[in-house]
Design an enzyme around this catalytic site. Structure first.
Site, PDB file in Angstrom:
ATOM      1  N   PHE A 106       2.142  44.207  28.672  1.00  0.00           N
ATOM      2  CA  PHE A 106       0.794  44.236  28.103  1.00  0.00           C
ATOM      3  C   PHE A 106       0.226  45.654  28.039  1.00  0.00           C
ATOM      4  O   PHE A 106       0.685  46.562  28.740  1.00  0.00           O
ATOM      5  CB  PHE A 106      -0.153  43.315  28.872  1.00  0.00           C
ATOM      6  CG  PHE A 106      -0.351  43.657  30.337  1.00  0.00           C
ATOM      7  CD1 PHE A 106      -0.976  44.844  30.731  1.00  0.00           C
ATOM      8  CD2 PHE A 106       0.051  42.771  31.325  1.00  0.00           C
ATOM      9  CE1 PHE A 106      -1.176  45.144  32.069  1.00  0.00           C
ATOM     10  CE2 PHE A 106      -0.157  43.062  32.672  1.00  0.00           C
ATOM     11  CZ  PHE A 106      -0.771  44.252  33.043  1.00  0.00           C
ATOM     12  N   GLY A 123      59.285  27.035  48.892  1.00  0.00           N
ATOM     13  CA  GLY A 123      59.108  26.416  47.587  1.00  0.00           C
ATOM     14  C   GLY A 123      59.704  27.138  46.406  1.00  0.00           C
ATOM     15  O   GLY A 123      60.905  27.427  46.343  1.00  0.00           O
ATOM     16  N   ASP A 176      43.966  28.727  48.147  1.00  0.00           N
ATOM     17  CA  ASP A 176      45.074  28.990  49.066  1.00  0.00           C
ATOM     18  C   ASP A 176      44.550  29.060  50.498  1.00  0.00           C
ATOM     19  O   ASP A 176      43.522  29.679  50.761  1.00  0.00           O
ATOM     20  CB  ASP A 176      45.741  30.320  48.687  1.00  0.00           C
ATOM     21  CG  ASP A 176      47.177  30.408  49.161  1.00  0.00           C
ATOM     22  OD1 ASP A 176      47.491  29.823  50.204  1.00  0.00           O
ATOM     23  OD2 ASP A 176      47.981  31.069  48.476  1.00  0.00           O
ATOM     24  N   HIS A 209      21.768  57.936  25.956  1.00  0.00           N
ATOM     25  CA  HIS A 209      21.315  57.864  27.345  1.00  0.00           C
ATOM     26  C   HIS A 209      20.719  56.505  27.680  1.00  0.00           C
ATOM     27  O   HIS A 209      19.628  56.390  28.243  1.00  0.00           O
ATOM     28  CB  HIS A 209      20.343  58.994  27.655  1.00  0.00           C
ATOM     29  CG  HIS A 209      20.946  60.359  27.531  1.00  0.00           C
ATOM     30  ND1 HIS A 209      22.081  60.746  28.221  1.00  0.00           N
ATOM     31  CD2 HIS A 209      20.595  61.419  26.757  1.00  0.00           C
ATOM     32  CE1 HIS A 209      22.398  61.991  27.896  1.00  0.00           C
ATOM     33  NE2 HIS A 209      21.517  62.417  27.002  1.00  0.00           N
ATOM     34  N   ARG A 221      50.615  21.512  51.618  1.00  0.00           N
ATOM     35  CA  ARG A 221      49.423  22.167  52.152  1.00  0.00           C
ATOM     36  C   ARG A 221      49.691  22.820  53.500  1.00  0.00           C
ATOM     37  O   ARG A 221      49.037  23.794  53.872  1.00  0.00           O
ATOM     38  CB  ARG A 221      48.275  21.163  52.291  1.00  0.00           C
ATOM     39  CG  ARG A 221      47.601  20.791  50.972  1.00  0.00           C
ATOM     40  CD  ARG A 221      46.359  19.959  51.211  1.00  0.00           C
ATOM     41  NE  ARG A 221      45.581  19.780  49.994  1.00  0.00           N
ATOM     42  CZ  ARG A 221      44.302  19.458  49.966  1.00  0.00           C
ATOM     43  NH1 ARG A 221      43.652  19.287  51.108  1.00  0.00           N
ATOM     44  NH2 ARG A 221      43.664  19.309  48.826  1.00  0.00           N
ATOM     45  N   LYS A 244      52.815  24.475  55.532  1.00  0.00           N
ATOM     46  CA  LYS A 244      54.218  24.882  55.577  1.00  0.00           C
ATOM     47  C   LYS A 244      54.412  26.162  56.397  1.00  0.00           C
ATOM     48  O   LYS A 244      55.439  26.325  57.048  1.00  0.00           O
ATOM     49  CB  LYS A 244      54.782  25.062  54.171  1.00  0.00           C
ATOM     50  CG  LYS A 244      53.954  25.907  53.233  1.00  0.00           C
ATOM     51  CD  LYS A 244      54.467  25.770  51.801  1.00  0.00           C
ATOM     52  CE  LYS A 244      53.545  26.454  50.801  1.00  0.00           C
ATOM     53  NZ  LYS A 244      53.934  26.187  49.406  1.00  0.00           N
ATOM     54  N   THR A 245      53.435  27.057  56.377  1.00  0.00           N
ATOM     55  CA  THR A 245      53.561  28.292  57.164  1.00  0.00           C
ATOM     56  C   THR A 245      52.567  28.342  58.315  1.00  0.00           C
ATOM     57  O   THR A 245      52.591  29.290  59.105  1.00  0.00           O
ATOM     58  CB  THR A 245      53.335  29.528  56.268  1.00  0.00           C
ATOM     59  OG1 THR A 245      52.027  29.456  55.687  1.00  0.00           O
ATOM     60  CG2 THR A 245      54.376  29.602  55.169  1.00  0.00           C
ATOM     61  N   LYS A 303      46.337  42.521  60.314  1.00  0.00           N
ATOM     62  CA  LYS A 303      45.837  42.817  61.661  1.00  0.00           C
ATOM     63  C   LYS A 303      46.914  43.508  62.497  1.00  0.00           C
ATOM     64  O   LYS A 303      46.627  44.448  63.237  1.00  0.00           O
ATOM     65  CB  LYS A 303      45.394  41.528  62.349  1.00  0.00           C
ATOM     66  CG  LYS A 303      44.938  41.738  63.792  1.00  0.00           C
ATOM     67  CD  LYS A 303      44.404  40.467  64.420  1.00  0.00           C
ATOM     68  CE  LYS A 303      43.951  40.728  65.848  1.00  0.00           C
ATOM     69  NZ  LYS A 303      43.304  39.547  66.459  1.00  0.00           N
ATOM     70  N   GLU A 334      30.176  59.626  19.998  1.00  0.00           N
ATOM     71  CA  GLU A 334      31.054  59.502  21.169  1.00  0.00           C
ATOM     72  C   GLU A 334      31.890  58.225  21.119  1.00  0.00           C
ATOM     73  O   GLU A 334      33.098  58.255  21.342  1.00  0.00           O
ATOM     74  CB  GLU A 334      30.207  59.488  22.455  1.00  0.00           C
ATOM     75  CG  GLU A 334      29.546  60.809  22.792  1.00  0.00           C
ATOM     76  CD  GLU A 334      30.464  61.760  23.533  1.00  0.00           C
ATOM     77  OE1 GLU A 334      31.669  61.463  23.635  1.00  0.00           O
ATOM     78  OE2 GLU A 334      29.967  62.786  24.009  1.00  0.00           O
ATOM     79  N   TYR A 366      34.426  61.681  36.761  1.00  0.00           N
ATOM     80  CA  TYR A 366      33.268  61.851  37.630  1.00  0.00           C
ATOM     81  C   TYR A 366      32.216  60.836  37.227  1.00  0.00           C
ATOM     82  O   TYR A 366      32.414  60.048  36.292  1.00  0.00           O
ATOM     83  CB  TYR A 366      32.720  63.280  37.574  1.00  0.00           C
ATOM     84  CG  TYR A 366      32.451  63.823  36.182  1.00  0.00           C
ATOM     85  CD1 TYR A 366      31.286  63.499  35.485  1.00  0.00           C
ATOM     86  CD2 TYR A 366      33.355  64.694  35.573  1.00  0.00           C
ATOM     87  CE1 TYR A 366      31.039  64.012  34.223  1.00  0.00           C
ATOM     88  CE2 TYR A 366      33.113  65.208  34.309  1.00  0.00           C
ATOM     89  CZ  TYR A 366      31.952  64.866  33.642  1.00  0.00           C
ATOM     90  OH  TYR A 366      31.710  65.370  32.395  1.00  0.00           O
TER      91      TYR A 366
END
Length: 526
Positions: A475, A40, A130, A278, A69, A71-72, A142, A330, A219
């Site tokens: 409460f 495509g 896809d 904090h 939809r 093609k491969t 894989k 900061e 960190y």
């Protein structure tokens, strides 16, 4: 399984929705003698660059069907990817069926996430799921001992560098395979979340998390902990969407505290300032101007404000920036800032200035997640809000109009304070905050004590809590907490109610002549 150390590329399949870097990748592969297969739009772009390309349909002898939809999804492609070159029976079968090996695929997926984010129709979203792409990626990953899989244009440079050295190593191919599975997993997670949202299932039976690493942090909470910052693709304004205008790289704790401050400041309509230390607010105020809001927020606990995070719910102006710059800060986070404010803060090279362009919606839904041993907890965001229609006056005296305004303000602040939370407030500003204690009475005492210290520093003979109101996130289990508040000079209380000793607490309030209202809504924050 025999694993070649270096893998050259003789045939590559390039089929990408994101065309960035595509031409350069293809040129380098052709220069290495590789045949290029494509589909495509990718094939069209490569032909326009005068590169020799074989359409997948020509390679397979099977046309694209069903509006592209399919093609491969054919044996000539998947056999060429999945066939093991080290197994004679695989090689023989590939020769028998005319299946040529494919040594590299470059595939990035239809933009499902972007389509959803754009507000597109359900049909458009579904069409951008896809099918062939994930199948190609998973197959190549894989068989990574024999196939290279690329899923992101950022990977192309590394591939080209490897090819210039004779080919990719198994280590590189394994790393790319891992990244490929991570990509398909995050893609499927986004699709799953979309379907769950469509059916109104906020906490589905299978809950998937996916994130894109934005930055490796120096960190975590402590130097011996590793940490990274991930984004989840959502557009909620905050630390993940902010532009950093200046200052050092944000740390793990900076990011966590800035998020807490910005979520808290978004609760208010008037100009508001929240100072966080904090992950807990140590000063919150609303006023007619940000300068006044800053002064009033700082007054609550100037000691804790040192080295804190400051959030505003509007445009940072020069006068306010100048005041904030007088103490060590900061991070400052706001939707925007004037040029004059930026110039003032530029003199503070280490101070981080973050601009978000918008505020998060405190009533918006969503899910927050926290890890535990063996799993994680998920819950909807605490987007509960109360107004006067939700309140029940439980004492003989009802709050005055001014007390009611401060009660609602204080309860909004308490929502963002770690439990057990006690918030003293007066005239739209906090004057004492007690957070994170194991008992509610301790929070009440600590808040009053810190308020007395702040008053003394200002030269006041009376504590700031005198004539204030108090919000409790849950409460009062006993009357002792309320008695502590009365001793500090508070005149009205807002709390959820619901204790088996509510009558005892109400009686103590009546005996002291203070007003108390129940919300029926709790705001625990652990």
């Amino acid at each position: 399984m025999s694993q070649p150390s270096l893998l050259p590329v003789r045939r590559a399949l390039l089929s990408v929705s994101d065309k960035a870097g595509l031409i350069g990748l293809a040129q380098a592969l052709v220069a290495q003698g590789a045949e290029i297969l494509s589909t495509g739009g990718s094939a069209r772009v490569l032909r326009e660059a005068r590169l020799l390309v074989t359409e997948v349909s020509d390679h397979t002898g099977f046309p694209e069907i069903l509006d592209g939809r399919v093609k491969t999804l054919v044996p000539q492609i998947h056999g060429g990817i999945l066939g093991r070159r080290d197994m004679p029976e695989h090689v023989a079968q590939m020769e028998t069926h005319g299946i040529a090996p494919i040594d590299l695929i470059a595939v990035n997926l239809y933009p499902f996430e972007a389509t959803v984010a754009s507000g597109a129709s359900d049909d458009d979203c579904i069409e951008n799921i896809d099918i062939g792409g994930p199948a190609l990626i998973r197959a190549a990953a894989k068989n990574h001992p024999h196939v290279v899989v690329l899923t992101d244009p950022d990977q192309y440079g590394r591939l080209l560098a490897a090819l210039s050295e004779g080919g990719t190593t198994l280590e590189t191919r394994r790393e790319l395979a891992g990244a490929a599975y991570a990509r398909t997993a995050s893609y499927d997670a986004a699709i799953s979340a979309w379907f769950a949202e469509k059916r109104g299932d906020v906490l589905p039976e299978r809950f998937t998390l996916a994130g894109q690493r934005r930055e490796v942090l120096r960190y975590g909470e402590n130097p011996h902990q590793k940490a990274a910052f991930y984004t989840d693709g959502s557009k909620r304004p905050g630390v993940a969407t902010a532009r950093q205008i200046q200052g050092k790289t944000l740390s793990y704790n900076n990011l966590n505290d800035t998020d807490a401050a910005f979520e808290a400041v978004a609760e208010f309509e008037l100009p508001a300032v929240v100072i966080v230390k904090h992950a807990n607010p140590c000063g919150v105020a609303t006023a007619a101007t940000f300068v006044s809001a800053w002064d009033n927020a700082l007054r609550c606990d100037p000691v804790s404000a040192f080295g804190g995070i400051v959030a505003l719910n509007g445009t940072l102006d020069a006068a306010t920036a100048a005041k904030i710059a007088t103490i060590f800060t900061e991070v400052i986070v706001a939707p925007d800032a004037t040029d004059a404010a930026k110039e003032i803060l530029a003199r503070k090279k280490n101070l981080r200035l973050l601009l978000t362009d918008a505020l998060p919606d405190p009533e918006e839904g969503g899910v927050i997640v926290r890890s535990v041993a063996g799993g994680f907890l998920a819950q909807t965001r605490d987007n509960g809000r109360i107004d006067t229609t939700h309140l029940k006056v439980v004492t003989r005296r009802a709050p005055t109009v001014e007390e009611m305004k401060d009660l609602l303000f204080a309860f909004r602040v308490a929502k963002h304070v770690k439990s057990n939370a006690i918030v003293y407030a007066k005239d739209g500003a906090t004057v004492g905050i007690g957070a994170g204690q194991m008992s509610r009475v301790d929070s009440a005492r600590i808040a009053a004590s810190k308020s007395a210290e702040a008053a003394a520093a200002l030269g006041h003979s009376d504590p700031l809590t005198k004539g204030s109101v108090v919000a409790s996130d849950a409460f009062f289990p006993f009357a002792d907490g309320l008695e502590t508040i009365v001793s500090a000079g508070a005149t009205a209380v807002i709390q959820p109610g619901g204790s088996i000793r509510d009558d005892e607490v109400i009686a103590a309030a009546d005996a002291a002549g203070i007003a108390m209202v129940f919300t029926g809504m709790r705001h625990f924050r652990h």
